[in-house]
Design a protein around this motif. Structure first.
Motif, mmCIF file in Angstrom:
data_model
loop_
_atom_site.group_PDB
_atom_site.id
_atom_site.type_symbol
_atom_site.label_atom_id
_atom_site.label_comp_id
_atom_site.label_asym_id
_atom_site.label_seq_id
_atom_site.Cartn_x
_atom_site.Cartn_y
_atom_site.Cartn_z
ATOM 1 N N LYS A 56 0.833 -1.213 0.000
ATOM 2 C CA LYS A 56 0.000 0.000 0.000
ATOM 3 C C LYS A 56 0.862 1.254 0.000
ATOM 4 N N LYS A 57 2.027 1.186 0.663
ATOM 5 C CA LYS A 57 2.921 2.339 0.663
ATOM 6 C C LYS A 57 3.537 2.556 -0.712
ATOM 7 N N ALA B 41 0.955 4.226 -2.822
ATOM 8 C CA ALA B 41 0.804 5.629 -2.433
ATOM 9 C C ALA B 41 1.947 6.488 -2.978
ATOM 10 N N GLU C 257 1.323 9.428 -5.708
ATOM 11 C CA GLU C 257 1.654 10.808 -5.372
ATOM 12 C C GLU C 257 2.720 11.366 -6.309
ATOM 13 N N PRO D 96 -4.103 13.972 0.449
ATOM 14 C CA PRO D 96 -3.990 12.606 0.960
ATOM 15 C C PRO D 96 -4.705 12.472 2.299
ATOM 16 N N GLY E 195 -5.081 9.182 3.707
ATOM 17 C CA GLY E 195 -4.581 7.968 4.347
ATOM 18 C C GLY E 195 -5.673 7.003 4.745
ATOM 19 N N SER E 196 -5.622 6.547 6.003
ATOM 20 C CA SER E 196 -6.575 5.559 6.519
ATOM 21 C C SER E 196 -7.626 6.206 7.423
ATOM 22 N N ASP F 166 -6.851 1.549 3.020
ATOM 23 C CA ASP F 166 -5.395 1.564 3.128
ATOM 24 C C ASP F 166 -4.849 2.938 2.750
ATOM 25 N N GLU F 167 -5.392 3.518 1.683
ATOM 26 C CA GLU F 167 -5.030 4.875 1.267
ATOM 27 C C GLU F 167 -6.278 5.536 0.679
ATOM 28 N N SER F 168 -6.339 6.865 0.751
ATOM 29 C CA SER F 168 -7.478 7.572 0.158
ATOM 30 C C SER F 168 -7.062 8.995 -0.201
ATOM 31 N N TYR F 169 -7.729 9.529 -1.215
ATOM 32 C CA TYR F 169 -7.366 10.854 -1.734
ATOM 33 C C TYR F 169 -8.599 11.625 -2.192
#
Length: 204
Positions: free
Chosen positions: A68-69, A72, A76, A88, A90-91, A106-109
């Motif tokens: 997930k990193k 991201a 980005e 960003p 995130g969680s 896990d990630e969100s934008y």
């Protein structure tokens, strides 16, 4: 209480949360879910998902966190190279008592401007089963969901209230998904993001 159960697991099985853990409970009230969010706020590594009285608690594995990193960092980099305004999130916990659903991606934008709910959510799934997150995100009206599973990237867009699987992102239509996938799987993260940036610049 689930918090006590998690504490006991850590005491009895050191490192279990680092290896990945998934707990599923039924008959959970919305009030309990809200209280648990507050109680576990210092455990940012845990992900809670709630749907119609079912509660899923996931402690992501090292591999899941690594993937997930990577996603991201590459996303980005794409935003920066294409001058795409992004926020960003995130969680962050997104939830609606009225819709009886909530989740922590896990990630969100948010893209363009910051909003109450994200435009794009990323989920990394290394196991099957559990709560259907598409149903949760449908209720929360998240426009686009990316799932990474079995080394494949699947994209779902919300159309007329239902998710449809698509072959290209509607939010980022110029992003070549096969290229992104190749760099997610690249063995060297630093080389991956450098090469990815170069490929984006060449395509502009």
């Amino acid at each position: 209480m689930l918090a006590e159960l998690i504490h006991d697991l850590e005491q009895d099985y050191p490192g279990v949360l680092e290896r990945g853990l998934c707990l599923l409970m039924s008959g959970v009230s919305w009030q309990y879910y809200e209280a648990l969010i507050c109680k576990l706020e210092d455990r940012a590594s845990l992900r809670l998902t709630y749907l119609d009285g079912e509660l899923e608690v996931v402690a992501p594995s090292r591999r899941q966190e690594g993937i997930k990193k990577r996603i991201a960092i590459l996303l980005e980099a794409y935003f920066e190279e294409t001058d795409t305004e992004y926020f960003p999130l995130g969680s962050t916990t997104f939830r609606s008592e009225q819709q009886r659903g909530g989740s922590e991606p896990d990630e969100s934008y948010c893209l363009g401007v910051e909003k109450d709910v994200p435009d794009l959510v990323v989920e990394v799934s290394l196991t099957s089963g559990g709560i259907d997150k598409l149903t949760v995100y449908q209720r929360l009206k998240i426009p686009e969901i990316w799932f990474w599973q079995d080394e494949q990237l699947s994209i779902y867009c919300l159309r007329e209230g239902q998710y449809e699987k698509v072959t290209r992102s509607e939010l980022l239509p110029k992003l070549e998904l096969e290229l992104l996938k190749a760099y997610i799987l690249h063995p060297q993260p630093l080389s991956a993001v450098k090469e990815f940036r170069q490929r984006i610049r060449q395509s502009m």
